[in-house]
Design a protein around this motif. Sequence first.
Motif, PDB file in Angstrom:
ATOM      1  N   GLU A 250       0.658  -1.429   0.006  1.00 30.29           N
ATOM      2  CA  GLU A 250       0.051  -0.169  -0.041  1.00 30.29           C
ATOM      3  C   GLU A 250       1.003   1.393  -0.426  1.00 30.29           C
ATOM      4  N   TRP A 251       2.010   1.068   0.588  1.00 25.61           N
ATOM      5  CA  TRP A 251       2.427   2.252   0.977  1.00 25.61           C
ATOM      6  C   TRP A 251       3.273   3.323  -0.641  1.00 25.61           C
ATOM      7  N   ARG A 252       3.198   1.932  -1.289  1.00 28.80           N
ATOM      8  CA  ARG A 252       4.330   2.484  -2.476  1.00 28.80           C
ATOM      9  C   ARG A 252       2.681   3.088  -3.644  1.00 28.80           C
ATOM     10  N   PRO A 277       7.501   6.953  15.661  1.00 32.93           N
ATOM     11  CA  PRO A 277       7.419   5.837  15.201  1.00 32.93           C
ATOM     12  C   PRO A 277       6.341   5.255  13.875  1.00 32.93           C
ATOM     13  N   GLY A 278       6.822   4.561  12.921  1.00 31.87           N
ATOM     14  CA  GLY A 278       5.838   3.925  12.359  1.00 31.87           C
ATOM     15  C   GLY A 278       5.023   4.775  11.745  1.00 31.87           C
ATOM     16  N   THR A 279       5.439   6.390  11.676  1.00 36.54           N
ATOM     17  CA  THR A 279       4.472   7.406  10.961  1.00 36.54           C
ATOM     18  C   THR A 279       4.333   7.272   9.847  1.00 36.54           C
ATOM     19  N   GLY A 280       5.119   6.712   9.196  1.00 38.10           N
ATOM     20  CA  GLY A 280       5.263   6.415   7.194  1.00 38.10           C
ATOM     21  C   GLY A 280       6.599   7.559   7.122  1.00 38.10           C
ATOM     22  N   LYS A 281       7.666   8.021   8.367  1.00 33.59           N
ATOM     23  CA  LYS A 281       8.918   9.109   7.329  1.00 33.59           C
ATOM     24  C   LYS A 281       9.692   8.571   6.250  1.00 33.59           C
ATOM     25  N   THR A 282      10.494   7.524   6.068  1.00 32.84           N
ATOM     26  CA  THR A 282      10.752   6.641   6.161  1.00 32.84           C
ATOM     27  C   THR A 282      10.027   6.500   3.576  1.00 32.84           C
ATOM     28  N   VAL A 283       8.605   6.506   4.447  1.00 34.91           N
ATOM     29  CA  VAL A 283       8.147   5.911   3.074  1.00 34.91           C
ATOM     30  C   VAL A 283       8.041   7.921   2.304  1.00 34.91           C
ATOM     31  N   VAL A 284       7.641   8.635   3.141  1.00 26.56           N
ATOM     32  CA  VAL A 284       7.550   9.800   2.060  1.00 26.56           C
ATOM     33  C   VAL A 284       8.937   9.863   1.671  1.00 26.56           C
TER      34      VAL A 284
END
Length: 719
Positions: A250-252, A277-284
């Motif tokens: 989903e994140w993609r 943690p886990g809020t999607g900073k890396t995803v962003v």
Amino acid sequence: MTESQEAVLSMDRGATRKLAKLDRNIYARFVEFQKKFCANMNQPGLRLKRLQGDRRLWSARVTDDYRAILYEITGAQFMLLDVVPRQSAYDGIESRYGAAVNAVTGAFEITDFEELRAAVRGMDKAEPAAPQAFTTHSDPVADDRFKDQPDEVLINLGVPAPLLPLIREISTLDQLMSFCEWAPHHTAEVLQALDEGFSAKEVEEIVTDPVRPAEPVDTTDLETAVQRPASYVTSSDAAVAAMLDGRFQEWRLWPHPTQKQIIQRTYNGPARIGGGPGTGKTVVALHRAARLAKRLDPDGDDRVLLTTFTRNLAVDLKSKLALLVDEKTMGRIDVEHLDSVVYRLAAEQSGGLGSAVGDNNLIGWWRLICQEQGETEFTPEFLLDEWTEVICAQLLTRRSDYLQARRVKRPRRLNRLQRARVWELSERFSARLVEKQAWCWPQMRATTALTERHRSERGYRYRHIVVDEAQDLTSAHWVLLRALAPQRSDDLFIAGDTFQRIYGQPVTLGQLGIEIRGRSKRLTLNYRTTKEILKTALAIEAGAEADNLDGEADSLAGYRSVMSGATPEFRPQADEDAELAAIAAQARAWTDAHGPGGIAVAVPQKRLIGKVLGALDAVGIDGFQLGSDQEPEAETVHVGTMHRLKGLEYRFMLISCIGAEYFPYDFVRELAETDPHRHELEMVKARNLLFVAVTRARDEVVFTWAGEPSPLLRLERAA
Ligand SMILES: Nc1ncnc2c1ncn2[C@@H]1O[C@H](COP(=O)(O)OP(=O)(O)OP(=O)(O)O)[C@@H](O)[C@H]1O
């Protein structure tokens, strides 16, 4: 004959879940159907026909026995609602699905009322979501949270009115979680935030306002609505194809609307994104690096640097980035941990570098200098800190500069004479490094930053830099980064959570030439961890303070999760043998129940890893020691220090050997007497380290220890 016409078949999250439930053969046939439909929706074999009732509802043939139910957005764009057996394709179809533009968020939302009714009324239609599989939630939902909210409040928050009667029937957490599994995404977020205890006003601020479109919502304009990120609708066939070939994550495809805003925005200078943690900073960070690279002039030679603090996280970033960009774009992005950049540039500047002195050995070198110089006023620890945090961090190369240097938040004031002495000792230390043909990180970072600063007059290495895990970078790292990209729009994008700082010391970016003021945002929705695990993690940080990388306070306000699961367990053991046996037994139980993989054991000290691996081996479980280089083996239980687990995630976590004997470390306890300032800093890092370890877990956490528990566990709050 009907004309050939290409079409777009879009999907939302509900459709992907339905496809995931299909029999494999039917799924394979659907994949073929999708291709045919997109190539020419009018080909006769597809038998596309309008259903009775709503003029936008269509059916099309997937196999002789299965039909795809489609909703028309425009003449050539359809949404997949479902794939159903042919005989039931037309039963009560109009009352089953709802499709509308949400008047508050502007999102296009499809609702499957049958799934929602089943979720609330307990028919066997809805299956619980995977993360809730091992939980029983007959706990009642608190009436005063969302059930007692007046209709107009919920509607104002973006909950569609047709859902209200069912929402009024929800009385247990189980029902709420099942309902949210199928409800439109925004409705689920609103209800769960209310259930967590946020007030309607807070929910408006943290959930609704961020997705409210700037323009007025036209609820008849479906075409615009499906393009809004809050719709979670695929917009291209390529996205659907990726989804169908099993690479779907989903994140993609669907960053949260708040994430998407940050990914797409143009910032006229350095920008920062924070969040728990886990809020999607890396995803962003990943999406942003991808987007910036895609927008580079294809004929130019500008490059993007995507960097992070540790080597293993850079490996992880690289493999995830490859899911977002093609090879050509990948070729424009360097994905490298920052010290590797430092080393590469230093090697380029000086040829041979000599031997490395690790961070842990530096103190020994300083002790020797102090002994040789008969130094009694300053301890080696103080001198190492002063040299690292002031002299190297501010790239001071002249005595006169050090005599006037700012020493913000340093533990003691130094007069001119004292500074002169520190400088003299530092010069001796630097001379010793040269004499021994050795180098160390603080000095190499500073030297490289200085050289790059001069070099940048001839051109910059990177057009854009994206940094993850930014909280751990040192001042010299920042100065180097500043020198690597020109001061222009979208130059530096910084993702990090200062509550997770476990290495360096607080920095103030403004003082290092990086102005993020006014360009800082925080994410609050946790995608990784259950509410129960979050509660335990937050108890560890309760009352703690953190900075926003710019000298001001940060907070975890609004931080929440939409998943629910087992309550973390605290299991004291009589002695070390009993604890090792308990670790092995728990790993065995998880492996037997869920298969190997997704399990990790975190310990505070490296020397404990061997013991845990031995205990696992004794019950026939393959363990894997997490290191910095090697790609971890998937089907093993990973064992590593809490430091090594930074940035990773697991379904099941044991946090072990967390007794007072091992955690915090001996040297930290001793500092309480000898150096209260450093003691305080080290205690913050230790607390953050435990917070990092706990928040790696998605589904379950078990704590074990022998003897006294670590005071950092804060059992009185966390249990
Ligand atoms: N929009 C999204 N949709 C679905 N999953 C998401 C989304 N954003 C993030 N995730 C998932 O949430 C998890 C955490 O994301 P990520 O690692 O980016 O968080 P983080 O804020 O960098 O965490 P940490 O600070 O703990 O390292 C990952 O499994 C990621 O795939």
